[in-house]
Design a protein around this motif. Structure first.
Motif, mmCIF file in Angstrom:
data_model
loop_
_atom_site.group_PDB
_atom_site.id
_atom_site.type_symbol
_atom_site.label_atom_id
_atom_site.label_comp_id
_atom_site.label_asym_id
_atom_site.label_seq_id
_atom_site.Cartn_x
_atom_site.Cartn_y
_atom_site.Cartn_z
ATOM 1 N N ASP A 1 0.826 -1.210 0.000
ATOM 2 C CA ASP A 1 0.000 0.000 0.000
ATOM 3 C C ASP A 1 0.858 1.257 0.000
ATOM 4 O OD1 ASP A 1 -2.375 -1.364 -0.065
ATOM 5 O OD2 ASP A 1 -2.666 -1.306 2.122
ATOM 6 N N ILE A 2 1.907 1.255 0.805
ATOM 7 C CA ILE A 2 2.807 2.417 0.864
ATOM 8 C C ILE A 2 3.530 2.587 -0.466
ATOM 9 C CG2 ILE A 2 4.911 3.303 1.953
ATOM 10 C CD1 ILE A 2 3.889 2.027 4.572
ATOM 11 N N ALA A 3 4.005 1.488 -1.046
ATOM 12 C CA ALA A 3 4.703 1.569 -2.333
ATOM 13 C C ALA A 3 3.769 2.054 -3.434
ATOM 14 C CB ALA A 3 5.288 0.204 -2.695
ATOM 15 N N ARG A 4 2.533 1.572 -3.454
ATOM 16 C CA ARG A 4 1.564 2.006 -4.461
ATOM 17 C C ARG A 4 1.266 3.497 -4.299
ATOM 18 N NH1 ARG A 4 -2.252 -1.995 -4.631
ATOM 19 N NH2 ARG A 4 -2.657 -1.495 -2.476
ATOM 20 N N ASP A 5 1.101 3.944 -3.064
ATOM 21 C CA ASP A 5 0.843 5.361 -2.806
ATOM 22 C C ASP A 5 2.031 6.221 -3.225
ATOM 23 O OD1 ASP A 5 -0.609 7.551 -1.940
ATOM 24 O OD2 ASP A 5 -0.052 7.296 0.165
ATOM 25 N N ALA A 6 3.240 5.742 -2.974
ATOM 26 C CA ALA A 6 4.435 6.496 -3.353
ATOM 27 C C ALA A 6 4.594 6.565 -4.871
ATOM 28 C CB ALA A 6 5.671 5.855 -2.727
ATOM 29 N N ILE A 7 4.323 5.484 -5.570
ATOM 30 C CA ILE A 7 4.434 5.488 -7.030
ATOM 31 C C ILE A 7 3.372 6.380 -7.649
ATOM 32 C CG2 ILE A 7 4.178 4.039 -9.090
ATOM 33 C CD1 ILE A 7 5.575 1.818 -7.481
ATOM 34 N N TYR A 8 2.151 6.335 -7.107
ATOM 35 C CA TYR A 8 1.096 7.216 -7.598
ATOM 36 C C TYR A 8 1.481 8.683 -7.391
ATOM 37 C CZ TYR A 8 -3.408 9.505 -8.033
ATOM 38 O OH TYR A 8 -4.412 10.353 -8.405
ATOM 39 N N SER A 9 2.029 8.989 -6.222
ATOM 40 C CA SER A 9 2.468 10.363 -5.958
ATOM 41 C C SER A 9 3.594 10.771 -6.893
ATOM 42 C CB SER A 9 2.927 10.502 -4.501
ATOM 43 O OG SER A 9 1.849 10.306 -3.629
ATOM 44 N N LEU A 10 4.508 9.858 -7.174
ATOM 45 C CA LEU A 10 5.590 10.136 -8.109
ATOM 46 C C LEU A 10 5.049 10.485 -9.494
ATOM 47 C CD1 LEU A 10 8.695 9.965 -8.813
ATOM 48 C CD2 LEU A 10 8.173 7.652 -9.548
ATOM 49 N N LEU A 11 4.048 9.751 -9.952
ATOM 50 C CA LEU A 11 3.464 10.029 -11.256
ATOM 51 C C LEU A 11 2.744 11.377 -11.275
ATOM 52 C CD1 LEU A 11 2.086 6.501 -12.197
ATOM 53 C CD2 LEU A 11 4.085 7.672 -13.132
ATOM 54 N N ILE A 12 2.048 11.699 -10.203
ATOM 55 C CA ILE A 12 1.349 12.982 -10.119
ATOM 56 C C ILE A 12 2.353 14.135 -10.076
ATOM 57 C CG2 ILE A 12 -0.147 14.413 -8.665
ATOM 58 C CD1 ILE A 12 -1.632 12.233 -10.139
ATOM 59 N N ILE A 13 3.462 13.944 -9.373
ATOM 60 C CA ILE A 13 4.458 15.006 -9.229
ATOM 61 C C ILE A 13 5.231 15.207 -10.536
ATOM 62 C CG2 ILE A 13 6.631 15.586 -8.077
ATOM 63 C CD1 ILE A 13 5.430 14.259 -5.557
ATOM 64 N N SER A 14 5.652 14.127 -11.160
ATOM 65 C CA SER A 14 6.519 14.266 -12.335
ATOM 66 C C SER A 14 5.754 14.370 -13.650
ATOM 67 C CB SER A 14 7.482 13.087 -12.408
ATOM 68 O OG SER A 14 6.765 11.882 -12.610
ATOM 69 N N GLY A 15 4.500 13.986 -13.658
ATOM 70 C CA GLY A 15 3.728 13.951 -14.886
ATOM 71 C C GLY A 15 3.635 15.269 -15.645
ATOM 72 N N PRO A 16 3.246 16.363 -14.995
ATOM 73 C CA PRO A 16 3.117 17.622 -15.733
ATOM 74 C C PRO A 16 4.424 18.109 -16.355
ATOM 75 C CG PRO A 16 1.981 17.782 -13.629
ATOM 76 C CD PRO A 16 2.731 16.501 -13.621
ATOM 77 N N VAL A 17 5.518 17.980 -15.634
ATOM 78 C CA VAL A 17 6.806 18.435 -16.162
ATOM 79 C C VAL A 17 7.246 17.554 -17.330
ATOM 80 C CG1 VAL A 17 9.225 18.840 -15.587
ATOM 81 C CG2 VAL A 17 7.464 19.390 -13.930
ATOM 82 N N MET A 18 7.028 16.251 -17.205
ATOM 83 C CA MET A 18 7.377 15.352 -18.298
ATOM 84 C C MET A 18 6.509 15.614 -19.524
ATOM 85 S SD MET A 18 9.880 13.720 -17.142
ATOM 86 C CE MET A 18 10.152 12.193 -17.955
ATOM 87 N N ALA A 19 5.243 15.929 -19.309
ATOM 88 C CA ALA A 19 4.348 16.224 -20.437
ATOM 89 C C ALA A 19 4.786 17.495 -21.153
ATOM 90 C CB ALA A 19 2.915 16.358 -19.944
ATOM 91 N N VAL A 20 5.221 18.502 -20.401
ATOM 92 C CA VAL A 20 5.719 19.732 -21.027
ATOM 93 C C VAL A 20 6.975 19.431 -21.839
ATOM 94 C CG1 VAL A 20 6.779 21.970 -20.535
ATOM 95 C CG2 VAL A 20 4.680 21.311 -19.379
ATOM 96 N N GLY A 21 7.890 18.645 -21.276
ATOM 97 C CA GLY A 21 9.102 18.275 -22.007
ATOM 98 C C GLY A 21 8.788 17.498 -23.275
ATOM 99 N N LEU A 22 7.816 16.595 -23.190
ATOM 100 C CA LEU A 22 7.416 15.824 -24.368
ATOM 101 C C LEU A 22 6.793 16.724 -25.427
ATOM 102 C CD1 LEU A 22 6.920 13.033 -25.714
ATOM 103 C CD2 LEU A 22 4.700 13.062 -24.575
ATOM 104 N N GLY A 23 5.915 17.619 -25.007
ATOM 105 C CA GLY A 23 5.263 18.520 -25.959
ATOM 106 C C GLY A 23 6.241 19.434 -26.658
ATOM 107 N N VAL A 24 7.145 20.029 -25.894
ATOM 108 C CA VAL A 24 8.147 20.915 -26.493
ATOM 109 C C VAL A 24 9.072 20.122 -27.405
ATOM 110 C CG1 VAL A 24 10.113 22.413 -25.978
ATOM 111 C CG2 VAL A 24 8.017 22.626 -24.661
ATOM 112 N N GLY A 25 9.445 18.921 -26.997
ATOM 113 C CA GLY A 25 10.297 18.084 -27.842
ATOM 114 C C GLY A 25 9.629 17.730 -29.165
ATOM 115 N N LEU A 26 8.334 17.427 -29.110
ATOM 116 C CA LEU A 26 7.618 17.115 -30.347
ATOM 117 C C LEU A 26 7.510 18.336 -31.255
ATOM 118 C CD1 LEU A 26 4.751 14.795 -29.078
ATOM 119 C CD2 LEU A 26 6.657 14.188 -30.569
ATOM 120 N N LEU A 27 7.246 19.501 -30.680
ATOM 121 C CA LEU A 27 7.180 20.719 -31.490
ATOM 122 C C LEU A 27 8.517 21.039 -32.145
ATOM 123 C CD1 LEU A 27 4.947 23.046 -29.284
ATOM 124 C CD2 LEU A 27 4.379 21.986 -31.475
#
Length: 88
Positions: free
Chosen positions: A8-34
């Motif tokens: 449960d703790i590991a699942r919560d930590a991985i979910y938090s990691l995705l929420i924290i890093s997701g927006p920045v990674m999406a911006v990097g992906l979008g700019v890279g594609l452009l």
């Protein structure tokens, strides 16, 4: 603490990691594609053209999403400390 608690703790930590890093990674992906699209259309193959705008965009997105990231990390730590205090 048993195996289910650890999962449960590991699942919560991985979910938090995705929420924290997701927006920045999406911006990097979008700019890279452009940039890749721009390079394909103009046939400019300059290496600094790929890195500089992407780094600037990621720094700006870090500044924009920092309150979200801090709040998510605060929530994760509060949940973990509640588990420590309650003993399970």
């Amino acid at each position: 603490m048993n195996g289910a608690d650890v999962l449960d703790i590991a699942r919560d930590a991985i979910y938090s990691l995705l929420i924290i890093s997701g927006p920045v990674m999406a911006v990097g992906l979008g700019v890279g594609l452009l940039i890749a699209l721009f390079q394909a259309l103009t046939q400019i193959q300059e290496m600094t053209l790929t890195f500089v705008p992407k780094i600037v965009a990621i720094f700006i997105s870090l500044l924009v999403f920092l309150p979200l990231m801090g709040g998510q990390m605060n929530d994760l730590m509060a949940r973990l400390m509640d588990r420590v205090v309650s003993g399970g």
